[in-house]
Design an enzyme around this catalytic site. Structure first.
Site, PDB file in Angstrom:
ATOM      1  N   LYS A 223       0.852  -1.186   0.000  1.00  0.00           N
ATOM      2  CA  LYS A 223       0.000   0.000   0.000  1.00  0.00           C
ATOM      3  C   LYS A 223       0.888   1.236   0.000  1.00  0.00           C
ATOM      4  CE  LYS A 223      -3.559   2.477   2.502  1.00  0.00           C
ATOM      5  NZ  LYS A 223      -4.576   2.438   3.544  1.00  0.00           N
ATOM      6  N   LYS A 247       1.254  10.133   5.449  1.00  0.00           N
ATOM      7  CA  LYS A 247       1.437   8.766   5.943  1.00  0.00           C
ATOM      8  C   LYS A 247       2.709   8.134   5.384  1.00  0.00           C
ATOM      9  CE  LYS A 247      -3.543   8.138   6.642  1.00  0.00           C
ATOM     10  NZ  LYS A 247      -4.688   7.195   6.549  1.00  0.00           N
ATOM     11  N   LYS A 278      -2.210  -1.495  -3.883  1.00  0.00           N
ATOM     12  CA  LYS A 278      -3.071  -0.328  -3.815  1.00  0.00           C
ATOM     13  C   LYS A 278      -2.249   0.959  -3.842  1.00  0.00           C
ATOM     14  CE  LYS A 278      -6.160   1.775  -0.530  1.00  0.00           C
ATOM     15  NZ  LYS A 278      -6.657   1.785   0.800  1.00  0.00           N
TER      16      LYS A 278
HETATM   17  C1  PBG Z   1      -7.442   3.515   5.670  1.00  0.00           C
HETATM   18  C2  PBG Z   1      -7.720   3.333   4.232  1.00  0.00           C
HETATM   19  C3  PBG Z   1      -7.523   4.256   3.190  1.00  0.00           C
HETATM   20  C4  PBG Z   1      -8.039   3.681   2.048  1.00  0.00           C
HETATM   21  C5  PBG Z   1      -8.518   2.420   2.400  1.00  0.00           C
HETATM   22  N1  PBG Z   1      -8.283   2.211   3.753  1.00  0.00           N
HETATM   23  C6  PBG Z   1      -6.989   5.645   3.193  1.00  0.00           C
HETATM   24  C7  PBG Z   1      -5.651   5.931   3.678  1.00  0.00           C
HETATM   25  O1  PBG Z   1      -4.808   5.064   3.852  1.00  0.00           O
HETATM   26  O2  PBG Z   1      -5.441   7.111   3.933  1.00  0.00           O
HETATM   27  C8  PBG Z   1      -8.078   4.353   0.705  1.00  0.00           C
HETATM   28  C9  PBG Z   1      -9.115   3.892  -0.229  1.00  0.00           C
HETATM   29  C10 PBG Z   1      -9.394   4.780  -1.368  1.00  0.00           C
HETATM   30  O3  PBG Z   1      -8.768   5.840  -1.581  1.00  0.00           O
HETATM   31  O4  PBG Z   1     -10.327   4.429  -2.104  1.00  0.00           O
HETATM   32  N2  PBG Z   1      -6.279   3.003   6.179  1.00  0.00           N
END
Ligand code: PBG
Length: 364
Positions: A223, A247, A278
């Site tokens: 991620k 983050k 992702k």
């Molecule tokens: C939370 C999370 C996020 C997403 C899924 N779970 C946002 C982030 O990490 O800030 C993003 C999903 C999207 O943008 O469709 N941890």
């Protein structure tokens, strides 16, 4: 004749020999014409290497407090936050369309957020109530629940903050409690999206110790620290909490590809049942590499910013929404994803249904 029998020589002597994945075609124009297979809708259908079916789809959706409440996300036209009663109707529709699973995300009221995110593991919190209700009323659909603290922290980070850093090991205990609460509520799959080191192993142990060996873990293994998450943070209200922070101290650097393979390898070793890359489309090279390197179910997440870009361009009349959407999804399949998280899952399922009835012309 007179050769060594070496494979290259044999190929050189037999230019029409069948080609395989491992050899470049030996023939050439004008005998070889790749356009022959592209002549008709039926030839194209016959030789298609990849297919998208409704079983490839996971529908991420948002749940909010209240009754008979539905609010559209400004930056994601067509995407709504639903109160539990309305969520049930939507999930039922997803199930009837054949979508195998939904991924639920809570919109947590600001007064429930805190520095240490206690609400994350309260068994009567919004997401646990939503999971129980869906499980009871729409039993034949998988429920995937996110494990991360950002909906619950007053600072919007996915973990507990100490000084200016997100404290990895202190966060793990809370994530484990959160995962157990989600499993207790009836989640079939917990999906850690927090990117703390070691969380898959800790969560697996916690689930096993509480009798949830059947609950699967879908690790958001690779991620990235992505600006494509903007609309999601608007949807759940973590953008304002996060403010100018980011983050990057735990999510991956978009510059890195090899590192994604280390992340995936570790998560598999710690007990992940499935892994995720992702965001989606900008990271298809990572999807491909994970697919080639590991034998494990692989998902890609077409994230909020990807959805928002398609919608915005379509609203302007600059692209054809359906055609572009379907093209992105087959691209995920081509890259090697088993399934795709997409906010457009319900629309896609309806398009696929028309397609199977021969009414849809987008592939033609
Ligand atoms: C939370 C999370 C996020 C997403 C899924 N779970 C946002 C982030 O990490 O800030 C993003 C999903 C999207 O943008 O469709 N941890």
């Amino acid at each position: 004749p007179g050769g060594t029998g070496h494979r290259n020589e044999i190929f050189a002597e037999m230019p029409a020999m069948k080609t395989s994945k491992y050899h470049h075609p030996q023939g050439s124009f004008p005998e070889v014409r790749l356009r022959r297979n592209r002549q008709h809708p039926w030839t194209r259908a016959l030789v298609a290497e990849n297919h998208l079916t409704v079983h490839d789809l996971v529908w991420p959706t948002f749940v909010q407090e209240g009754e008979q409440q539905r609010s559209e996300v400004d930056s994601m036209p067509g995407v709504f936050r639903y109160s539990i009663d309305l969520l049930i109707e939507q999930v039922r529709e997803a199930q009837q369309l054949g979508i195998p699973a939904v991924a639920l995300f809570p919109v947590v009221p600001p007064e429930k957020k805190s520095e240490s995110a206690e609400e994350a593991y309260h068994t009567d919190n919004l997401i646990c109530r939503a999971i129980r209700a869906v499980k009871q009323q729409v039993p034949n659909i998988g429920i995937i629940a996110d494990v991360a603290l950002d909906p619950y922290t007053s600072h919007g980070q996915d973990g507990l903050v100490k000084g200016d850093v997100v404290d990895n090991d202190a966060t793990l205990d809370v994530l484990a409690k959160q995962a157990v609460a989600l499993a207790q509520a009836g989640a079939d799959i917990v999906a850690p999206s927090d990117m703390m080191d070691g969380r898959i192993g800790i969560i697996r142990k916690a689930l096993d110790a509480t009798g949830f060996h059947e609950v699967s873990i879908l690790a958001y293994a690779a991620k990235y620290a992505s600006s494509f998450y903007g609309p999601f943070r608007d949807a759940v209200g973590s953008a304002s909490a996060l403010g100018k922070s980011n983050k990057r101290g735990y999510q991956m650097d978009p510059a890195n590809g090899d590192e994604a393979l280390r992340e995936v390898a570790l998560d598999i070793a710690e007990g992940a049942d499935m892994v995720m890359v992702k965001p989606g489309l900008p990271y298809l090279d990572v999807v491909r590499r994970v697919h080639e390197s590991f034998s494990i179910p692989l998902f890609a997440y077409q994230v909020s910013g990807e959805y928002a870009m398609m919608k915005a361009a379509a609203e302007k009349g600059w692209i054809k929404e359906e055609a572009v959407l379907m093209e992105t999804l087959i691209a995920f399949k081509r890259a090697g994803a088993n399934g795709i998280f997409t906010y457009a899952a319900l629309d896609v399922a309806r398009i696929l249904q028309q397609h199977s009835l021969g009414k849809c012309r987008i592939w033609q």
